[in-house]
Design a protein around this motif. Structure first.
Motif, PDB file in Angstrom:
ATOM      1  N   UNK A 253       0.839  -1.196   0.000  1.00  0.00           N
ATOM      2  CA  UNK A 253       0.000   0.000   0.000  1.00  0.00           C
ATOM      3  C   UNK A 253       0.878   1.252   0.000  1.00  0.00           C
ATOM      4  N   UNK A 254       0.364   2.297  -0.641  1.00  0.00           N
ATOM      5  CA  UNK A 254       1.130   3.539  -0.756  1.00  0.00           C
ATOM      6  C   UNK A 254       0.188   4.741  -0.767  1.00  0.00           C
ATOM      7  N   UNK A 255       0.488   5.734   0.071  1.00  0.00           N
ATOM      8  CA  UNK A 255       1.426   5.727   1.194  1.00  0.00           C
ATOM      9  C   UNK A 255       0.938   4.757   2.280  1.00  0.00           C
ATOM     10  N   UNK A 256       1.777   4.381   3.212  1.00  0.00           N
ATOM     11  CA  UNK A 256       1.338   3.434   4.242  1.00  0.00           C
ATOM     12  C   UNK A 256       0.415   4.089   5.261  1.00  0.00           C
ATOM     13  N   UNK A 257      -0.373   3.259   5.923  1.00  0.00           N
ATOM     14  CA  UNK A 257      -1.204   3.751   7.025  1.00  0.00           C
ATOM     15  C   UNK A 257      -0.518   3.393   8.339  1.00  0.00           C
ATOM     16  N   UNK A 258       0.164   4.354   8.931  1.00  0.00           N
ATOM     17  CA  UNK A 258       0.829   4.138  10.204  1.00  0.00           C
ATOM     18  C   UNK A 258      -0.173   4.243  11.352  1.00  0.00           C
ATOM     19  N   UNK A 409     -11.092   2.701   2.786  1.00  0.00           N
ATOM     20  CA  UNK A 409     -11.771   1.562   3.390  1.00  0.00           C
ATOM     21  C   UNK A 409     -11.856   0.334   2.520  1.00  0.00           C
ATOM     22  N   UNK A 410     -11.253   0.361   1.326  1.00  0.00           N
ATOM     23  CA  UNK A 410     -11.310  -0.797   0.436  1.00  0.00           C
ATOM     24  C   UNK A 410     -10.623  -1.999   1.082  1.00  0.00           C
ATOM     25  N   UNK A 411     -11.306  -3.141   1.104  1.00  0.00           N
ATOM     26  CA  UNK A 411     -10.737  -4.386   1.617  1.00  0.00           C
ATOM     27  C   UNK A 411      -9.876  -4.994   0.513  1.00  0.00           C
ATOM     28  N   UNK A 412      -8.558  -4.951   0.685  1.00  0.00           N
ATOM     29  CA  UNK A 412      -7.664  -5.375  -0.381  1.00  0.00           C
ATOM     30  C   UNK A 412      -7.689  -6.880  -0.612  1.00  0.00           C
TER      31      UNK A 412
END
Length: 431
Positions: A253-258, A409-412
């Motif tokens: 994922x980009x950018x990351x969710x920290x 919120x997309x479920x990858x």
């Protein structure tokens, strides 16, 4: 015709990719086993040097003779493969081109030695030990909470990884390692490499690493270490494929969710300390890390750009070419990328794995490409090629990947499964 960067190692497909993108500035040193590869027939002979990369002395001699003949005058040296980093360092020394020192590279090539050094210098990393038998592995398992990871001492990040939580799983993992590691002796990633603690060589096919399991979200980043400072190039999140062998990556994922409250200045300081402790004073690096209760825990680091689908993901998302940045950097031309303004997880690259072994009869991604949120679809395989699954081979199973623009919120996992259903794939198991 002069070339400004000498690329050490890499495979024909990557050589062709780099040549097509930056053809006027690259010279390639690649292994003699690729001399008749059809992908390289389109390149001019002035762009290619062939040598046995396993014999570093011969490779250096042939390269120096090529350069002395006046066919090229590189201004920098670069390497995209872990198995060629030590050779690149030696060539850098002989040619007077800056490249990280081989001693530091040897320390990070060992997935045990790097953690041992980090732990001793106060850099958070999993507690680890080398094992070469079932009893040694059981001893570590019992003394570290009966929750551990087994992995090769060298090799790619997801190859022959096992998460052991009970004796049955541990015993099975050790049996697979004992069977599979000797088979990989011919793989360049598993060649013996210098022991940074002495004059001997380490054989990564005769032992493995046992390390404590660290929970938490996983990330990776590229960074430049220059004049004592850390400069981020890119950061990505990792989503693991829970239905595949442990360590398999479903998506980046980009950018990351920290996590909330995480401060990147903390990560910068950890990376500065970790890089220094291994003996590096300059370089372009890739690092994998887990955030455990907000603290960065380093898994591994190597002085080269991140690979897989990451360069294409970043390029499609924001137009930044991390490979070009690396090539500029090794020539002494570095400009820190601008700070991102994208929301977390705006883009993702999704991996498509083959469902079975066999020969690919049909592979068509037209329906995937037609999806409006799909930016790019890349196939690593083509019809007529065979697919081999783990534990025999971990890279061969990847059919390709696609880069998508992701809504919040997309479920990858669900999205990957949906797009996989749009792929037309037929594999003949016994063909």
């Amino acid at each position: 015709m002069s070339r400004s960067v000498l690329i050490v190692g890499t495979t024909p497909d990557y050589v062709l990719k780099l040549y097509e993108r930056y053809s006027n500035s690259l010279l390639f040193l690649t292994d003699t086993r690729f001399q008749e590869d059809p992908l390289l027939k389109t390149l001019p002979s002035s762009s290619l040097i062939f040598a046995s990369l396993e014999n570093s002395e011969e490779a250096c001699r042939i390269t120096c003779e090529f350069l002395k003949a006046g066919l090229a005058a590189p201004e920098g040296i670069a390497c995209f493969d872990c198995d060629s980093l030590l050779l690149a360092s030696r060539l850098g020394s002989e040619l007077g081109l800056r490249f990280p020192a081989w001693e530091a590279i040897a320390r990070c090539r060992s997935k045990f030695e790097s953690k041992k050094i980090w732990t001793g210098r106060g850099v958070a990393s999993p507690i680890a030990s080398i094992a070469s038998s079932l009893p040694e592995t059981i001893d570590f398992f019992k003394s570290h909470g009966e929750n551990m990871v087994l992995k090769p001492l060298a090799g790619s990040g997801s190859e022959l990884l096992f998460h052991c939580r009970d004796m049955s799983g541990l015993t099975k993992a050790v049996a697979i390692l004992e069977e599979e590691l000797p088979i990989r002796k011919g793989n360049p990633l598993f060649r013996p490499f210098p022991n940074p603690a002495g004059d001997s060589f380490i054989d990564p096919c005769s032992c493995w690493v046992a390390e404590e399991f660290i929970s938490g979200p996983e990330f990776s980043c590229d960074f430049v270490f220059l004049e004592g400072e850390v400069f981020f190039i890119r950061e990505t999140g990792k989503i693991k494929a829970t239905d595949k062998p442990f360590g398999s990556v479903l998506a980046y994922t980009f950018p990351p969710r920290y996590p909330a409250g995480f401060q990147k200045r903390v990560l910068k300081e950890v990376l500065r300390k970790a890089t220094n402790s291994l003996g590096f004073d300059w370089g372009y690096f890739m690092v994998d890390y887990i955030l455990h209760q907000g603290t960065p825990i380093l898994i591994e680091m190597t002085p080269r750009p991140g690979g897989d689908s990451i360069p294409e993901l970043v390029r499609a998302a924001i137009g930044v070419d991390t490979l070009a940045l690396y090539l500029d950097f090794v020539q002494g031309d570095f400009k820190e990328p601008e700070e991102l303004s994208l929301p977390p997880e705006s883009f993702a690259s999704l991996n498509f794995f083959a469902p079975r072994e066999g020969t690919i009869e049909v592979l068509d991604g037209g329906k995937v490409r037609d999806c409006p949120h799909v930016r790019k679809l890349f196939f690593k395989k083509k019809t007529g090629e065979r697919v081999i699954l783990p534990p025999k081979d971990y890279d061969n199973r990847l059919l390709g990947y696609c880069i998508i623009e992701a809504k919040p919120g997309l479920d990858l996992l669900v999205e990957t499964q949906r797009l996989e259903q749009l792929l037309e794939v037929r594999i003949a198991e016994n063909a």
